[in-house]
Design a protein around this motif. Structure first.
Motif, PDB file in Angstrom:
ATOM      1  N   GLU A  60       0.876  -1.179   0.000  1.00 21.96           N
ATOM      2  CA  GLU A  60       0.000   0.000   0.000  1.00 21.96           C
ATOM      3  C   GLU A  60       0.906   1.221   0.000  1.00 21.96           C
ATOM      4  N   ALA A  63       3.898   1.903   2.679  1.00 22.30           N
ATOM      5  CA  ALA A  63       3.623   1.323   3.995  1.00 22.30           C
ATOM      6  C   ALA A  63       3.992  -0.159   4.032  1.00 22.30           C
ATOM      7  N   GLY A  64       4.328  -0.640   5.217  1.00 17.56           N
ATOM      8  CA  GLY A  64       4.584  -2.061   5.419  1.00 17.56           C
ATOM      9  C   GLY A  64       6.056  -2.376   5.588  1.00 17.56           C
ATOM     10  N   HIS A 133       4.508  -6.491   9.380  1.00 19.10           N
ATOM     11  CA  HIS A 133       3.364  -5.571   9.429  1.00 19.10           C
ATOM     12  C   HIS A 133       3.126  -5.004   8.042  1.00 19.10           C
ATOM     13  N   SER A 134       1.861  -4.929   7.656  1.00 17.28           N
ATOM     14  CA  SER A 134       1.511  -4.310   6.395  1.00 17.28           C
ATOM     15  C   SER A 134       0.067  -3.843   6.453  1.00 17.28           C
ATOM     16  N   HIS A 135      -0.300  -2.974   5.508  1.00 23.31           N
ATOM     17  CA  HIS A 135      -1.665  -2.457   5.451  1.00 23.31           C
ATOM     18  C   HIS A 135      -2.484  -3.299   4.487  1.00 23.31           C
ATOM     19  N   LYS A 140      -6.767  -4.441   7.613  1.00 25.20           N
ATOM     20  CA  LYS A 140      -7.106  -3.083   8.041  1.00 25.20           C
ATOM     21  C   LYS A 140      -8.613  -2.889   8.142  1.00 25.20           C
ATOM     22  N   TYR A 169      -5.049   4.195  18.443  1.00 21.52           N
ATOM     23  CA  TYR A 169      -4.491   4.753  17.211  1.00 21.52           C
ATOM     24  C   TYR A 169      -4.398   6.274  17.303  1.00 21.52           C
ATOM     25  N   HIS A 197      -5.718   0.352  11.781  1.00 15.65           N
ATOM     26  CA  HIS A 197      -4.375   0.359  11.197  1.00 15.65           C
ATOM     27  C   HIS A 197      -4.098  -0.928  10.418  1.00 15.65           C
ATOM     28  N   GLY A 198      -4.092  -2.059  11.090  1.00 18.13           N
ATOM     29  CA  GLY A 198      -3.782  -3.313  10.419  1.00 18.13           C
ATOM     30  C   GLY A 198      -3.292  -4.373  11.378  1.00 18.13           C
TER      31      GLY A 198
END
Length: 273
Positions: A60, A63-64, A133-135, A140, A169, A197-198
């Motif tokens: 995304e 991000a990630g 971690h990722s979106h 999410k 958040y 967030h995710g």
């Protein structure tokens, strides 16, 4: 796993395939003769993990992030360069950062959120070699509900009473204090849902952390679909805990990732570059 003695490797294998005949073997996590050999392996696993995230559509924008500790410097971790496509990352592209944010190896910057989150997660969990971690889309979406995963499928049982919820958040993570709160919400678990967030998962290997992320994302998708269709029926607690012992151990996480590893290393051999 919280509240239980983790099964041995042989117990996990026997639960999956029954008694293994003499002369028959299954893959097991490797051992290494030197720190350099282990470092190369961890970096190749990390690059493969990013390629898998790219294949699964977990990117995304910028991000990630996935991280893995350095074998000689446990206070430092390897991570993706900021702004580089998951689908193009090679082992040689990875950068090394310490827990204070100092760049130890590489010539590209680190994502500030990656440093803040992962440095505190690694500090809070010295047993966790890797974190992911990722979106991802369903992660999410599910995180916006502010609820934990329910034991509605066999796969979701891997996370039964073994994931946390971070509900504070405050925008893009940019300060160490929020990273510490995320680490606290993760606690002793294999995963934490970051509300609005995710998802974030950890493991004793890159393969394990990546597998937990993939199957947790899919479990979020399954629960969203089930909730949209009606009221899911929960697996009872005793059965969910028993199932977790079968599919949720460290070795089970590592082993379930192996077919994906075989696929990505065959399709993307340049990741070793």
């Amino acid at each position: 796993m919280p509240g239980a003695t983790p099964p041995t490797m042989s117990q996990v294998i026997e639960a999956a395939v029954g008694p293994v005949p003499e002369g028959v073997s299954l893959p097991t996590p490797p051992s290494f003769g030197s720190a350099e050999e282990e470092r190369r392996y961890r970096k190749e696993q990390l690059a493969a993990g990013f390629r898998l995230f790219g294949k699964f559509g977990f990117s995304e924008g910028v991000a990630g992030h996935i991280t893995v500790r350095d074998p000689e410097q446990p206070g430092a971790f390897w991570v993706n360069p900021f702004g580089m496509s998951f689908s193009q990352i090679r082992a040689s592209d990875l950068i090394l950062v310490d827990h204070e944010g100092n760049l130890l190896h590489g010539n590209r910057p680190v994502n500030r959120a990656a440093f803040v989150i992962h440095s505190e997660v690694h500090k809070a969990r010295p047993d966790a070699l890797a974190a992911a971690h990722s979106h991802s889309l369903h992660g999410k979406a599910f995180s916006s509900l502010g609820i934990p995963l329910d034991p509605i499928t066999q796969d979701a049982c891997a996370f039964f009473e073994d994931h946390g919820l971070y509900s504070d958040y405050q925008g893009v993570v940019s300060d160490a204090e929020e990273g510490r709160r995320i680490g606290a919400a993760l606690g002793p678990y294999k995963a934490v849902i970051l509300q609005n967030h995710g998802l974030l998962t950890v493991g004793r290997s890159v393969a394990e952390a990546v597998w937990w992320f993939i199957t947790m994302e899919r479990s979020c998708q399954a629960q969203l679909l089930a909730m949209a269709a009606g009221t899911p029926r929960l697996i009872d607690r005793d059965t969910a805990l028993h199932t977790r012992s079968q599919v949720g151990s460290h070795f089970a996480g590592w082993f379930q990732a192996q077919p994906l590893w075989d696929q990505i290393t065959a399709s993307d051999p340049d990741l070793f570059g």
